[in-house]
Design an enzyme around this catalytic site. Structure first.
Site, PDB file in Angstrom:
ATOM      1  N   LYS A  18     -32.565  17.482 -10.173  1.00 44.02           N
ATOM      2  CA  LYS A  18     -32.233  16.136 -10.667  1.00 44.02           C
ATOM      3  C   LYS A  18     -30.783  15.809 -10.384  1.00 44.02           C
ATOM      4  O   LYS A  18     -29.941  16.699 -10.230  1.00 44.02           O
ATOM      5  CB  LYS A  18     -32.515  16.008 -12.171  1.00 44.02           C
ATOM      6  N   ASP A 144     -32.518  20.300 -20.997  1.00 41.17           N
ATOM      7  CA  ASP A 144     -33.016  19.561 -19.822  1.00 41.17           C
ATOM      8  C   ASP A 144     -34.471  19.897 -19.491  1.00 41.17           C
ATOM      9  O   ASP A 144     -35.072  19.249 -18.625  1.00 41.17           O
ATOM     10  CB  ASP A 144     -32.161  19.895 -18.582  1.00 41.17           C
TER      11      ASP A 144
HETATM   12  P1  ATP Z   1     -27.437  22.137 -15.297  1.00 40.53           P
HETATM   13  O1  ATP Z   1     -27.474  20.908 -14.452  1.00 40.53           O
HETATM   14  O2  ATP Z   1     -28.605  22.226 -16.253  1.00 40.53           O
HETATM   15  O3  ATP Z   1     -26.132  22.391 -15.923  1.00 40.53           O
HETATM   16  P2  ATP Z   1     -26.835  23.919 -13.223  1.00 40.53           P
HETATM   17  O4  ATP Z   1     -27.281  23.363 -11.925  1.00 40.53           O
HETATM   18  O5  ATP Z   1     -25.411  23.678 -13.578  1.00 40.53           O
HETATM   19  O6  ATP Z   1     -27.767  23.358 -14.340  1.00 40.53           O
HETATM   20  P3  ATP Z   1     -28.295  26.350 -12.900  1.00 40.53           P
HETATM   21  O7  ATP Z   1     -28.373  26.480 -11.438  1.00 40.53           O
HETATM   22  O8  ATP Z   1     -29.477  25.850 -13.616  1.00 40.53           O
HETATM   23  O9  ATP Z   1     -27.023  25.448 -13.267  1.00 40.53           O
HETATM   24  O10 ATP Z   1     -27.909  27.747 -13.528  1.00 40.53           O
HETATM   25  C1  ATP Z   1     -26.638  28.154 -13.926  1.00 40.53           C
HETATM   26  C2  ATP Z   1     -26.651  29.653 -14.259  1.00 40.53           C
HETATM   27  O11 ATP Z   1     -27.873  30.028 -14.901  1.00 40.53           O
HETATM   28  C3  ATP Z   1     -26.575  30.483 -12.985  1.00 40.53           C
HETATM   29  O12 ATP Z   1     -25.273  30.981 -12.862  1.00 40.53           O
HETATM   30  C4  ATP Z   1     -27.609  31.579 -13.139  1.00 40.53           C
HETATM   31  O13 ATP Z   1     -27.069  32.865 -13.221  1.00 40.53           O
HETATM   32  C5  ATP Z   1     -28.371  31.261 -14.418  1.00 40.53           C
HETATM   33  N1  ATP Z   1     -29.825  31.144 -14.139  1.00 40.53           N
HETATM   34  C6  ATP Z   1     -30.814  31.641 -14.892  1.00 40.53           C
HETATM   35  N2  ATP Z   1     -32.016  31.363 -14.369  1.00 40.53           N
HETATM   36  C7  ATP Z   1     -31.807  30.649 -13.254  1.00 40.53           C
HETATM   37  C8  ATP Z   1     -32.659  30.087 -12.253  1.00 40.53           C
HETATM   38  N3  ATP Z   1     -33.987  30.222 -12.307  1.00 40.53           N
HETATM   39  N4  ATP Z   1     -32.091  29.405 -11.248  1.00 40.53           N
HETATM   40  C9  ATP Z   1     -30.749  29.267 -11.207  1.00 40.53           C
HETATM   41  N5  ATP Z   1     -29.898  29.799 -12.090  1.00 40.53           N
HETATM   42  C10 ATP Z   1     -30.399  30.489 -13.114  1.00 40.53           C
END
Ligand code: ATP
Length: 297
Positions: A18, A144
């Site tokens: 998203k 989320d």
């Molecule tokens: P958001 O927009 O919800 O803040 P994000 O894009 O910032 O999400 P994610 O990629 O969802 O961040 O994940 C951040 C951290 O969560 C990563 O550093 C990772 O170690 C941990 N994590 C746990 N499960 C997952 C997964 N399935 N995919 C990605 N990261 C994950």
């Protein structure tokens, strides 16, 4: 038919990333959560999860990205564990994740994966949960996740779990660029002083523009209060935004807590050219030209 359902051995689920067309923080609650008003939109960048039943109990998670945990620290594992325990299932599951969504990027990749795992397990083990029931369970793992269970265009309020569907934005091309830095969502929200914000994005105006189908009404109102923290910390975000605007984007914005930036273009060639330029200048390692993923699941 029922027999086939019960004997399903493998399910494939896509997890869409998203972006936020608008992200406003109203206040910090006593419990540390932030009350938000966000316009969420899925884009056509996705991870893929293959879920398979295994006779032995337990969750086996495999992924093509070495930096991701494959134990209880992965949101997929947590989601699978929650559903298997809720239904007292004796069998196990093997989940293979192919990761394409940038990690720690502000694109809810982890939440999208957890939501896809929930939908997949629900189908694989014929659990019979409605989307609403999955959303009620999912919010325990992340604010989320309820949104990611459906995707599409939504106003998200509360801590992000109170959802109202909106019309999809008009067709266009998006450049999505993730600079090579990992941004911690907890750090960004932790550094935000919600009560001191002087500028708030026009979320109501954005809702009106979506209802009218006005692309310029939307692009004129892109806004994300978390930029006040992330742009100060990581100037590359502003550089990517400026370049996108110079090269023909109607407008550009950071998504979520960043560092991913998206630009909205009406001409495909301009989008492709800008993506190439961002790569050439080394401003971002992961750069996509994509479109909205409109269908709510
Ligand atoms: P958001 O927009 O919800 O803040 P994000 O894009 O910032 O999400 P994610 O990629 O969802 O961040 O994940 C951040 C951290 O969560 C990563 O550093 C990772 O170690 C941990 N994590 C746990 N499960 C997952 C997964 N399935 N995919 C990605 N990261 C994950």
């Amino acid at each position: 038919m029922e027999n086939t359902m019960k004997n399903t051995q493998q399910v494939i689920q896509k997890a869409y990333a998203k972006i936020n067309l608008g992200l406003d923080v109203l206040r910090r609650r006593q419990d540390g959560y932030h009350e938000v008003r966000m316009i969420m939109q899925t884009v056509d960048i996705c991870d893929e999860l293959v879920l398979e039943r295994t006779p032995q109990a337990g969750i086996v998670l495999l992924t093509d990205r070495a930096e991701l945990p494959t134990d209880k620290n992965n949101l997929i594992w947590k989601a699978a564990d929650l559903l298997l325990r809720m239904k007292n299932i004796e069998e196990g599951v093997k989940i293979t994740l192919t990761k394409r969504i940038p990690i720690a990027a502000g694109m809810a990749g982890g939440s999208a994966d957890a939501a896809a795992a929930m939908r997949g397990l629900n189908e694989l083990f014929d659990m019979g949960y409605s989307t609403k029931e999955l959303q009620e369970l999912g919010v325990k793992l992340g604010a989320d996740i309820p949104y990611c269970l459906t995707g599409g265009t939504m106003l998200a309020e509360g801590i992000g779990e109170v959802l109202s569907p909106l019309p999809a934005p008009p067709d266009c091309f998006l450049v999505v660029a993730k600079p090579d830095i990992d941004v911690s969502t907890a750090f960004v929200y932790g550094s935000l002083h919600a009560e001191r914000l002087s500028d708030h994005p026009d979320i109501d105006g954005m809702i009106g523009a979506l209802k009218e189908g006005s692309l310029t009404g939307i692009t004129d109102r892109l806004g994300n209060v978390l930029e006040t923290v992330s742009v100060r910390e990581y100037p590359v975000i502003e550089r990517v935004k400026s370049l996108m605007r110079e090269k023909g984007a109607h407008n550009a914005l950071m998504s979520g807590s960043g560092p991913t930036v998206f630009g909205i273009f009406t001409k495909r060639e301009e989008a492709e050219e800008t993506a190439g330029l961002i790569r050439e200048k080394g401003l971002a390692g992961q750069v996509f030209v994509t479109v909205w993923h409109k269908d709510a699941i």
